[in-house]
Design a protein around this motif. Structure first.
Motif, mmCIF file in Angstrom:
data_model
loop_
_atom_site.group_PDB
_atom_site.id
_atom_site.type_symbol
_atom_site.label_atom_id
_atom_site.label_comp_id
_atom_site.label_asym_id
_atom_site.label_seq_id
_atom_site.Cartn_x
_atom_site.Cartn_y
_atom_site.Cartn_z
ATOM 1 N N HIS A 63 0.964 -1.078 -0.195
ATOM 2 C CA HIS A 63 0.351 0.107 -0.043
ATOM 3 C C HIS A 63 0.807 1.214 -0.360
ATOM 4 N N HIS A 64 0.928 1.300 -1.032
ATOM 5 C CA HIS A 64 1.928 2.753 -0.923
ATOM 6 C C HIS A 64 1.324 4.188 -0.996
ATOM 7 N N VAL A 65 -0.240 4.487 -0.042
ATOM 8 C CA VAL A 65 -0.990 5.687 0.296
ATOM 9 C C VAL A 65 -0.436 5.619 1.841
ATOM 10 N N MET A 66 -0.587 4.001 1.872
ATOM 11 C CA MET A 66 -0.231 3.792 3.694
ATOM 12 C C MET A 66 1.869 4.410 3.389
ATOM 13 N N THR B 190 2.973 6.911 6.696
ATOM 14 C CA THR B 190 3.710 6.843 7.852
ATOM 15 C C THR B 190 5.253 7.370 7.655
ATOM 16 N N GLN B 191 5.374 7.994 6.705
ATOM 17 C CA GLN B 191 6.945 8.482 6.260
ATOM 18 C C GLN B 191 6.500 9.839 6.727
ATOM 19 N N ALA B 192 5.167 10.521 6.016
ATOM 20 C CA ALA B 192 4.802 12.157 6.450
ATOM 21 C C ALA B 192 5.064 12.026 8.112
ATOM 22 N N ILE B 193 4.594 10.887 8.650
ATOM 23 C CA ILE B 193 4.442 11.457 10.111
ATOM 24 C C ILE B 193 5.247 11.466 11.637
ATOM 25 N N GLU B 194 6.487 10.678 10.737
ATOM 26 C CA GLU B 194 7.915 10.490 10.902
ATOM 27 C C GLU B 194 8.985 12.142 10.391
ATOM 28 N N LYS B 195 8.127 12.464 9.900
ATOM 29 C CA LYS B 195 8.955 13.532 9.176
ATOM 30 C C LYS B 195 8.193 15.068 10.421
ATOM 31 N N LYS B 196 7.014 15.033 10.581
ATOM 32 C CA LYS B 196 6.198 15.869 10.379
ATOM 33 C C LYS B 196 5.724 16.123 12.664
ATOM 34 N N GLY B 197 5.749 14.598 13.032
ATOM 35 C CA GLY B 197 4.923 14.416 14.160
ATOM 36 C C GLY B 197 3.865 14.273 14.664
ATOM 37 N N TYR C 257 -9.509 7.496 7.044
ATOM 38 C CA TYR C 257 -8.983 5.881 6.924
ATOM 39 C C TYR C 257 -9.154 4.910 7.854
ATOM 40 N N PRO C 258 -9.559 3.769 7.014
ATOM 41 C CA PRO C 258 -9.560 2.246 8.165
ATOM 42 C C PRO C 258 -8.774 2.894 9.412
ATOM 43 N N TYR C 259 -9.725 1.792 10.498
ATOM 44 C CA TYR C 259 -9.040 2.540 11.883
ATOM 45 C C TYR C 259 -8.261 1.532 12.300
ATOM 46 N N ASN C 260 -8.053 -0.023 12.065
ATOM 47 C CA ASN C 260 -7.705 -1.053 12.446
ATOM 48 C C ASN C 260 -6.450 -0.963 10.925
ATOM 49 N N VAL C 261 -6.828 -1.006 9.983
ATOM 50 C CA VAL C 261 -5.511 -0.539 8.296
ATOM 51 C C VAL C 261 -4.573 0.164 9.623
ATOM 52 N N LYS D 216 -3.782 14.314 3.486
ATOM 53 C CA LYS D 216 -3.873 13.848 2.099
ATOM 54 C C LYS D 216 -2.552 14.944 1.564
ATOM 55 N N LYS D 217 -3.537 16.070 1.324
ATOM 56 C CA LYS D 217 -2.176 17.075 0.862
ATOM 57 C C LYS D 217 -1.081 17.722 1.299
ATOM 58 N N LEU D 218 -1.340 17.253 2.875
ATOM 59 C CA LEU D 218 -0.167 17.917 3.874
ATOM 60 C C LEU D 218 0.688 16.599 3.587
ATOM 61 N N VAL D 219 0.614 15.800 3.836
ATOM 62 C CA VAL D 219 1.581 14.183 3.335
ATOM 63 C C VAL D 219 2.301 14.518 2.325
ATOM 64 N N ASP D 220 0.927 14.571 1.181
ATOM 65 C CA ASP D 220 1.966 14.802 -0.380
ATOM 66 C C ASP D 220 3.438 15.868 -0.149
ATOM 67 N N GLU D 221 2.098 17.432 0.375
ATOM 68 C CA GLU D 221 3.204 18.420 0.467
ATOM 69 C C GLU D 221 5.008 17.546 1.501
ATOM 70 N N VAL D 222 4.404 16.735 2.487
ATOM 71 C CA VAL D 222 5.966 16.575 3.347
ATOM 72 C C VAL D 222 6.962 15.821 2.426
ATOM 73 N N VAL D 223 5.937 14.648 2.020
ATOM 74 C CA VAL D 223 7.225 13.598 0.719
ATOM 75 C C VAL D 223 7.528 14.363 -0.416
ATOM 76 N N ASP D 224 7.234 15.307 -0.802
ATOM 77 C CA ASP D 224 7.671 15.600 -2.175
ATOM 78 C C ASP D 224 9.050 16.190 -1.551
ATOM 79 N N ASP D 225 8.791 16.947 -0.397
ATOM 80 C CA ASP D 225 9.567 18.368 -0.083
ATOM 81 C C ASP D 225 10.829 17.009 0.153
ATOM 82 N N GLU D 226 10.452 15.832 0.859
ATOM 83 C CA GLU D 226 11.529 15.307 1.140
ATOM 84 C C GLU D 226 12.376 14.680 0.457
#
Length: 297
Positions: free
Chosen positions: A158-161, A165-172, A184-188, A262-272
């Motif tokens: 799952h590329h989206v997930m 996770t990459q954005a969460i580790e970066k932004k916190g 998002y699906p809670y259990n996934v 989703k927008k914030l995740v894309d911005e963080v990952v693209d910048d990285e």
């Protein structure tokens, strides 16, 4: 003779090249409508998802209102059985909700709504919160300790997930909290978050805060009979429009939170990724200069 053979061979090659080019153009022309539809789906995917969710909720409510005479007595009997058992009944409902914290078991929204139907608002929030919190915590800890291979497999598939996770580790904390509120699906998400480096205490805090989003479902469950009666008994255009407006507002809010996260995740990952590309580019240029200087020497 050899010259004539070369000319004939060149004409043959050009003919083969022309036929290949024609085939490629024909194949591209056949794929063009598919590409157009794919682009349209990507562009309007969020809007189509919102319309599908609204239609599904309205259809479910209409079916419940139509079959309420046969469904309500059974739901009332089940809820009365749980209430008569006291603490044991609440414990059973809490354990059922706890199981939904582990994939592939789904039904968190259904059981949360049923908890509101059984205990009303806001008392139904207690078993729903405890079950979701305990289930999410147990899933997170077990996957982090014993299921690292499975988590990596999920992130690979799952590329989206993986981007989340990459954005969460970066932004916190802030981005983590926003993603927890997103639909998002809670259990996934419990499983994929186990693959991050976030501390367990932060997971517990963010998960506990984000479960406030269960309150609207508890309220809907407590007013389920009233909603059905408002549609079936003395129906009017104003009542139906009010129900549709409420559903549209709720779904629209969820879609907005999803779009923002989703927008914030894309911005963080693209910048990285851009920064990593610049670093690799600088390293390549340094190696090129070193090789050039060594050649000159």
């Amino acid at each position: 003779m050899s010259l004539n053979r070369n000319k004939s061979r060149g004409s043959l090659d050009s003919f083969e090249l022309g036929s290949d080019t024609a085939d490629i153009r024909a194949e591209h022309g056949a794929r063009a409508p598919k590409n157009i539809w794919r682009r349209l789906l990507q562009k309007w995917k969020l809007s189509l998802g919102m319309l599908a969710a609204i239609a599904l909720l309205i259809t479910s409510l209409a079916l419940f209102a139509h079959y309420k005479d046969s469904l309500l007595p059974k739901l009332e009997q089940l809820s009365q059985w749980i209430r008569d058992r006291g603490f044991l009944g609440g414990l059973v409902l809490t354990l059922l909700i706890t199981c939904t914290g582990f994939p592939p078991i789904f039904g968190l929204s259904t059981l949360t709504t049923f908890s509101g139907f059984v205990y009303g608002f806001p008392l139904g929030f207690v078993p729903a919160f405890l079950g979701a919190f305990i289930g999410g915590t147990c899933c997170f800890i077990m996957c982090r300790r014993y299921g690292r291979r499975y988590v990596r497999k999920v992130l690979t598939a799952h590329h989206v997930m993986a981007r989340i996770t990459q954005a969460i580790e970066k932004k916190g904390f802030k981005l983590f909290l926003l993603i927890r509120f997103a639909p998002y699906p809670y259990n996934v998400l419990n499983v994929t978050l186990a693959g991050t480096t976030i501390p367990t205490t932060q997971f517990l805090l963010v998960t506990g805060i984000s479960l406030i989003k269960l309150l609207p479902q508890i309220y809907i469950g407590s007013q389920l009979v009233s909603f059905a009666d408002s549609i079936t008994e003395h129906p009017s255009a104003l009542k139906i429009l009010g129900v549709i407006a409420a559903i549209t507002l709720g779904v629209g809010l969820l879609v907005y939170v999803y779009w923002l996260s989703k927008k914030l995740v894309d911005e963080v990952v693209d910048d990285e990724e851009e920064q990593d590309g610049l670093v690799h580019g600088d390293r390549d240029s340094i190696w090129a200069l070193e090789s050039r200087s060594s050649d000159e020497i």
